[in-house]
Scaffold this motif. Structure first.
Motif, PDB file in Angstrom:
ATOM      1  N   ASP A 211       0.715  -1.164   0.243  1.00 19.30           N
ATOM      2  CA  ASP A 211      -0.051  -0.011  -0.071  1.00 19.30           C
ATOM      3  C   ASP A 211       0.993   1.250   0.096  1.00 19.30           C
ATOM      4  O   ASP A 211       2.091   1.337   0.495  1.00 19.30           O
ATOM      5  CB  ASP A 211      -1.015   0.067   1.149  1.00 19.30           C
ATOM      6  CG  ASP A 211      -1.958  -0.884   1.061  1.00 19.30           C
ATOM      7  OD1 ASP A 211      -2.328  -1.595   0.141  1.00 19.30           O
ATOM      8  OD2 ASP A 211      -2.602  -1.071   2.110  1.00 19.30           O
ATOM      9  N   CYS A 212       0.226   2.189  -0.553  1.00 17.16           N
ATOM     10  CA  CYS A 212       0.979   3.684  -0.407  1.00 17.16           C
ATOM     11  C   CYS A 212       0.287   4.603   0.643  1.00 17.16           C
ATOM     12  O   CYS A 212      -1.098   4.524   0.632  1.00 17.16           O
ATOM     13  CB  CYS A 212       1.035   4.280  -1.561  1.00 17.16           C
ATOM     14  SG  CYS A 212       1.755   5.904  -1.706  1.00 17.16           S
ATOM     15  N   VAL A 213       0.846   5.095   1.540  1.00 14.63           N
ATOM     16  CA  VAL A 213       0.267   5.864   2.542  1.00 14.63           C
ATOM     17  C   VAL A 213       0.981   7.202   2.581  1.00 14.63           C
ATOM     18  O   VAL A 213       2.123   7.512   2.523  1.00 14.63           O
ATOM     19  CB  VAL A 213       0.514   5.180   3.893  1.00 14.63           C
ATOM     20  CG1 VAL A 213      -0.075   6.248   5.071  1.00 14.63           C
ATOM     21  CG2 VAL A 213      -0.153   3.846   4.041  1.00 14.63           C
ATOM     22  N   ALA A 214       0.193   8.426   2.461  1.00 10.44           N
ATOM     23  CA  ALA A 214       0.649   9.734   2.505  1.00 10.44           C
ATOM     24  C   ALA A 214       0.955  10.061   3.689  1.00 10.44           C
ATOM     25  O   ALA A 214       0.020   9.887   4.715  1.00 10.44           O
ATOM     26  CB  ALA A 214      -0.373  10.559   1.802  1.00 10.44           C
TER      27      ALA A 214
ATOM     28  N   CYS B 211       5.099  -0.719   3.219  1.00  8.72           N
ATOM     29  CA  CYS B 211       4.435   0.162   2.721  1.00  8.72           C
ATOM     30  C   CYS B 211       5.241   1.212   2.075  1.00  8.72           C
ATOM     31  O   CYS B 211       6.425   1.458   2.519  1.00  8.72           O
ATOM     32  CB  CYS B 211       3.454   1.031   3.745  1.00  8.72           C
ATOM     33  SG  CYS B 211       1.962  -0.093   4.099  1.00  8.72           S
TER      34      CYS B 211
ATOM     35  N   ALA C 162      -2.347   6.884  -3.056  1.00  9.19           N
ATOM     36  CA  ALA C 162      -2.632   6.625  -1.671  1.00  9.19           C
ATOM     37  C   ALA C 162      -3.934   6.343  -1.235  1.00  9.19           C
ATOM     38  O   ALA C 162      -4.796   7.372  -1.807  1.00  9.19           O
ATOM     39  CB  ALA C 162      -1.707   7.832  -0.810  1.00  9.19           C
TER      40      ALA C 162
END
Length: 618
Positions: A104-107, A128, A151
């Motif tokens: 996953d991409c998290v901001a 991530c 994200a």
């Protein structure tokens, strides 16, 4: 005995010859040896398909030196063990409460604080990728950033506004919004801090963070240009590991204490600063926000030995009132980029013999220069061996057409030693370009194909550079900053450095403005005056006429109270160019070059109209 004497004479002669003809030989050899050693380590990761990432290195250090201070923040000391355990807490919360999964991409939207690093590492422990968002970002740009990196979750710092204007839009797009603020007042925002204290500080499974390829993305760092929407530069483990070796290559050790006053959402602080501290097992002092008035007192308080700088930061320090304590400190080195030659000299004269190590390279770039010699006014050094490792070229550039000059076969032309050219870096297996997330076109726009032969590919850095006969490389200007006037190219950096020598000039920004009926752009200087000093048009006239060619002499001057900057301390030019030189539309005092009066005189509406009508000779 005679043979021994002859041998001694021969050795001494060779030593003298080396010092005279190749004065930097041994420094170059030792520096390149360090670069090669570090590079071989990265190559081993490719062969074994098991990458020891920056995070893995941090965990190793936390096990090796758990009680050593890793970070000092506002007087608070956090050891390697402290940060390891708190990042574990975040990892467990993200895994069990936020349902974040590997890949996953998290901001991350946070200011400089310890939890920025703990959240970053906590997410990395789950496998991530993390998108670092500029805290000065506006709603339109923020939505654009999410679209770029994909994200679906954002973590907001405690001191960052709750994004009330666009939260509904984010939620509608199925984006989770979590804040570190204990009381946000918005029911659509979840409180992350409420879960942290009770969370387990035990490590999550190591397999979640395992990486098999150096080319896997680990971060998205948004470039901060002066115009347009931010671009999400893809940062792979290869790039982050290379950056982490920067301090080590310059000779920084685990005994050093680094001062990081730059924003962590940019690569200088996060990749070189934090990554470099981790690689060495050293200690860093993290500053919430750069303060010129607190800089040296912080350095004395925490026994800082190395500091990071960027852009105009050192000029701000030179503009501080002089004190008898200016040379009372333990700082021995500065590492950064964008240090002008005039400021460099003034900084060392005032604050002592501090070795300034310039690093050249963009966030997304595939080439790096490092001024390991410390020669004033240069960004790096090259030689025969360096060129074998890193393929780059300087090519002739047509500023008027805004494109590289081509020969009759359609290929670029290399410049001679000492000449200014556009820096191009070859793209290949040894120096890949990973480009930008969310836009193949933006990535393609940075590339130039068929440069010297059919099929070759180079990265266009957009920087005009020159390499002298000793191999030192100097930055000349940025494409777009250079402009033409009276058929000649005007380099803004050179003009700014010349004007910066005047005693009443504190800061200057050079740009070009259009004048109807004239080809090219006329030079204009936005200035900030030093406290208690007045603008002297006569002195300025005498200075520019003596030291600058006619075409490079600024035609207009604009006095400002504050110079607008980007978040990386780079001067903003776009708005200044757009506003032009109309005294009716600009409240700042304006002046115009007047050869009859041998001075810069106030620019009135009458004079302005005479320029537009062509009655005034320029």
């Amino acid at each position: 005995m005679l043979c021994l004497g002859s041998l001694v004479v021969a050795v001494c002669s060779l030593h003298v010859l080396q010092r005279l003809c190749f004065p930097y030989f041994w420094k170059d050899v030792f520096f390149l040896w360090n670069v090669i050693r570090y590079g071989l380590r990265l190559e081993m990761f490719k062969l074994t398909s098991r990458v020891c990432t920056v995070l893995d290195r941090f965990i190793q250090q936390a096990q090796r030196i758990p009680d050593k201070p890793f970070m000092i923040y506002e007087g608070r000391i956090l050891t390697y063990k402290d940060v390891e355990q708190r990042s574990n807490k975040f990892a467990n919360v993200f895994l069990h409460k936020l349902n974040v999964r590997k890949g996953d991409c998290v901001a991350l939207l946070m200011s400089n604080e310890p939890d920025f690093i703990c959240v970053w590492f906590g997410l990395a422990k789950l496998g991530c990728s993390v998108a670092f968002l500029n805290t000065n970002i506006k709603s339109r740009s923020l939505l654009h950033c999410f679209n770029c990196c994909g994200a679906k979750t954002i973590i907001v710092g405690a001191d960052v506004a709750c994004l009330d204007g666009i939260i509904s839009t984010l939620v509608e797009d199925n984006i989770q919004v979590w804040t570190m603020k204990s009381q946000c007042g918005n029911t659509q925002v979840d409180n992350l801090s409420a879960h942290i204290d009770a969370a387990s500080d035990k490590p999550v499974p190591a397999m979640l963070r395992a990486v098999t390829s150096l080319k896997s993305p680990t971060l998205y760092i948004f470039t901060s240009g002066t115009t347009g929407l931010p671009k999400a530069a893809v940062i792979t483990h290869l790039q982050s590991l290379k950056a982490a070796g920067g301090f080590w290559a310059f000779g920084v050790t685990e005994k050093d204490i680094m001062y990081i006053p730059l924003p962590l959402y940019h690569s200088a602080a996060s990749l070189i600063g934090i990554g470099g501290t981790i690689e060495l097992g050293a200690t860093c002092v993290l500053k919430k926000k750069f303060s010129a008035s607190q800089f040296w007192s912080d350095c004395r308080k925490y026994n800082v030995t190395v500091f990071q700088y960027i852009g105009e930061l050192c000029r701000y320090l030179c503009n501080q009132p002089q004190t008898e304590m200016d040379k009372v400190h333990t700082v021995r080195m500065g590492v950064g980029n964008g240090l002008r030659q005039d400021v460099w000299k003034e900084f060392q004269t005032r604050y002592g013999d501090i070795k300034m190590c310039e690093v050249y390279g963009s966030t997304e770039g595939n080439l790096c220069f490092m001024n390991h010699i410390g020669k004033i006014g240069t960004v790096g050094r090259s030689n025969f061996f360096y060129r074998l490792l890193f393929k780059y070229d300087l090519v002739k550039y047509d500023v008027k057409k805004d494109e590289p000059m081509k020969d009759r076969f359609g290929f670029c032309q290399r410049v001679k030693k000492g000449e200014t050219g556009l820096l191009l870096s070859k793209v290949g297996p040894r120096s890949p370009f990973f480009g930008y997330a969310g836009s193949k076109q933006l990535t393609e726009n940075k590339l130039i194909r068929n440069v010297f032969v059919k099929g070759d590919v180079f990265l266009n850095t957009g920087d005009l550079m020159a390499e002298d006969h000793e191999g030192f490389i100097g930055f000349k200007d940025r494409i777009g900053d250079t402009f033409r006037w009276k058929g000649e190219n005007v380099a803004t950096t050179e003009v700014a450095e010349t004007l910066g020598l005047l005693d009443f000039v504190q800061e200057v920004n050079i740009y070009g403005v259009e004048i109807p009926g004239h080809e090219g752009r006329a030079g204009m200087a936005a200035m900030i005056l030093r406290p208690d000093l007045k603008f002297d048009g006569n002195k300025l006239f005498e200075h520019v006429v003596r030291d600058l060619p006619t075409y490079a002499q600024p035609l207009f001057v604009r006095l400002q109270e504050v110079m607008e900057m980007t978040s990386t301390f780079k001067q903003q030019k776009f708005q200044l160019v757009q506003s032009g030189f109309n005294p009716s539309a600009i409240s700042d005092p304006l002046y115009v070059l007047d050869h009859q009066q041998h001075s810069y005189i106030p620019l009135t509406d009458t004079t302005y109209q005479s320029i537009l009508c062509g009655k005034r000779k320029l």
